[in-house]
Design a protein around this motif. Structure first.
Motif, PDB file in Angstrom:
ATOM      1  N   MET A   1       0.835  -1.187   0.000  1.00  0.00           N
ATOM      2  CA  MET A   1       0.000   0.000   0.000  1.00  0.00           C
ATOM      3  C   MET A   1       0.874   1.242   0.000  1.00  0.00           C
ATOM      4  N   GLU A   2       0.517   2.199  -0.856  1.00  0.00           N
ATOM      5  CA  GLU A   2       1.294   3.441  -0.934  1.00  0.00           C
ATOM      6  C   GLU A   2       1.039   4.311   0.281  1.00  0.00           C
ATOM      7  N   LYS A   3       2.077   4.994   0.694  1.00  0.00           N
ATOM      8  CA  LYS A   3       1.959   5.902   1.821  1.00  0.00           C
ATOM      9  C   LYS A   3       1.740   7.322   1.317  1.00  0.00           C
ATOM     10  N   ILE A   4       0.909   8.059   2.015  1.00  0.00           N
ATOM     11  CA  ILE A   4       0.673   9.467   1.677  1.00  0.00           C
ATOM     12  C   ILE A   4       1.717  10.287   2.415  1.00  0.00           C
ATOM     13  N   LYS A   5       2.699  10.785   1.669  1.00  0.00           N
ATOM     14  CA  LYS A   5       3.776  11.566   2.272  1.00  0.00           C
ATOM     15  C   LYS A   5       3.566  13.061   2.094  1.00  0.00           C
ATOM     16  N   THR A   6       2.942  13.428   0.964  1.00  0.00           N
ATOM     17  CA  THR A   6       2.774  14.849   0.663  1.00  0.00           C
ATOM     18  C   THR A   6       1.332  15.123   0.253  1.00  0.00           C
ATOM     19  N   ILE A   7       0.757  16.152   0.876  1.00  0.00           N
ATOM     20  CA  ILE A   7      -0.624  16.538   0.609  1.00  0.00           C
ATOM     21  C   ILE A   7      -0.647  17.974   0.114  1.00  0.00           C
ATOM     22  N   LEU A   8      -1.339  18.181  -1.005  1.00  0.00           N
ATOM     23  CA  LEU A   8      -1.517  19.528  -1.557  1.00  0.00           C
ATOM     24  C   LEU A   8      -2.918  20.004  -1.216  1.00  0.00           C
ATOM     25  N   LEU A  27      -5.474  13.858   8.154  1.00  0.00           N
ATOM     26  CA  LEU A  27      -4.791  12.812   7.391  1.00  0.00           C
ATOM     27  C   LEU A  27      -3.278  12.859   7.598  1.00  0.00           C
ATOM     28  N   ALA A  28      -2.722  14.076   7.607  1.00  0.00           N
ATOM     29  CA  ALA A  28      -1.274  14.231   7.764  1.00  0.00           C
ATOM     30  C   ALA A  28      -0.805  13.694   9.112  1.00  0.00           C
ATOM     31  N   LYS A  29      -1.602  13.905  10.160  1.00  0.00           N
ATOM     32  CA  LYS A  29      -1.246  13.369  11.478  1.00  0.00           C
ATOM     33  C   LYS A  29      -1.254  11.845  11.453  1.00  0.00           C
ATOM     34  N   LYS A  30      -2.224  11.258  10.773  1.00  0.00           N
ATOM     35  CA  LYS A  30      -2.327   9.795  10.694  1.00  0.00           C
ATOM     36  C   LYS A  30      -1.205   9.178   9.858  1.00  0.00           C
ATOM     37  N   CYS A  31      -0.782   9.905   8.823  1.00  0.00           N
ATOM     38  CA  CYS A  31       0.176   9.351   7.855  1.00  0.00           C
ATOM     39  C   CYS A  31       1.581   9.940   7.957  1.00  0.00           C
ATOM     40  N   SER A  32       1.806  10.832   8.901  1.00  0.00           N
ATOM     41  CA  SER A  32       3.091  11.550   9.010  1.00  0.00           C
ATOM     42  C   SER A  32       3.443  12.243   7.704  1.00  0.00           C
ATOM     43  N   LYS A 102       4.900  15.976  -7.721  1.00  0.00           N
ATOM     44  CA  LYS A 102       4.678  14.579  -7.320  1.00  0.00           C
ATOM     45  C   LYS A 102       3.977  14.430  -5.964  1.00  0.00           C
ATOM     46  N   PHE A 103       2.894  15.168  -5.786  1.00  0.00           N
ATOM     47  CA  PHE A 103       2.110  15.035  -4.556  1.00  0.00           C
ATOM     48  C   PHE A 103       1.396  13.688  -4.549  1.00  0.00           C
ATOM     49  N   PRO A 135      -4.484  11.464  -6.940  1.00  0.00           N
ATOM     50  CA  PRO A 135      -5.777  11.267  -6.271  1.00  0.00           C
ATOM     51  C   PRO A 135      -6.273  12.561  -5.619  1.00  0.00           C
ATOM     52  N   VAL A 136      -7.598  12.739  -5.652  1.00  0.00           N
ATOM     53  CA  VAL A 136      -8.212  13.956  -5.134  1.00  0.00           C
ATOM     54  C   VAL A 136      -9.282  13.606  -4.111  1.00  0.00           C
TER      55      VAL A 136
END
Length: 140
Positions: A1-8, A27-32, A102-103, A135-136
């Motif tokens: 499973m891909e990790k969400i590292k960067t969120i725009l 989401l950022a707190k959950k995924c660092s 590359k978000f 993904p959006v």
């Protein structure tokens, strides 16, 4: 499973853009993850030289103010934050920026326009959902 590292998080200062930011923080707190807030300034004829006119300068001051508010909300949650301001058409610039940088995810607020207005005027979030390879997540 891909990790969400960067969120725009595209922001326009609206209540819904801050709702999207709140979801991105969750989401950022959950995924660092880190968060980047993006504002697209639409200038006359999409000409970046219009940045030097007083009207644009006044708008940029307002933008800096709500981006500073966004920054304080993000950083108080110990999340890495960046802000970016670009010029052009909102949907196109958001799609291009997300892909180029590359978000992993775009979290955007929906304005909640009625069906008629959306058909006539289009919707930035709708255009991004259909045009982005990233993904959006749309927050209402």
């Amino acid at each position: 499973m891909e990790k969400i590292k960067t969120i725009l998080v595209p922001m326009d200062g609206s209540k819904n853009s801050f709702k999207a930011l709140a979801k991105a923080i969750f989401l950022a707190k959950k995924c660092s993850s880190s968060i980047t807030a993006l504002y697209v300034l639409r200038t006359a004829f999409d000409n970046p030289n219009m940045i030097y006119i007083p009207q644009t300068q006044n708008e940029l001051k307002k933008v800096e103010k709500f981006l500073d508010t966004a920054k304080s909300q993000v950083t108080k949650n110990s999340i890495k934050f960046k802000k970016e301001i670009v010029f052009g058409h909102e949907a196109k610039e958001i799609i291009d920026f997300a892909q180029k940088e590359k978000f992993d995810l775009i979290v955007i607020g929906a304005r909640g326009r009625g069906t008629i207005k959306q058909i006539l005027l289009g919707s930035v979030s709708n255009t991004i959902v259909h045009g982005s390879k990233v993904p959006v997540l749309v927050i209402k």
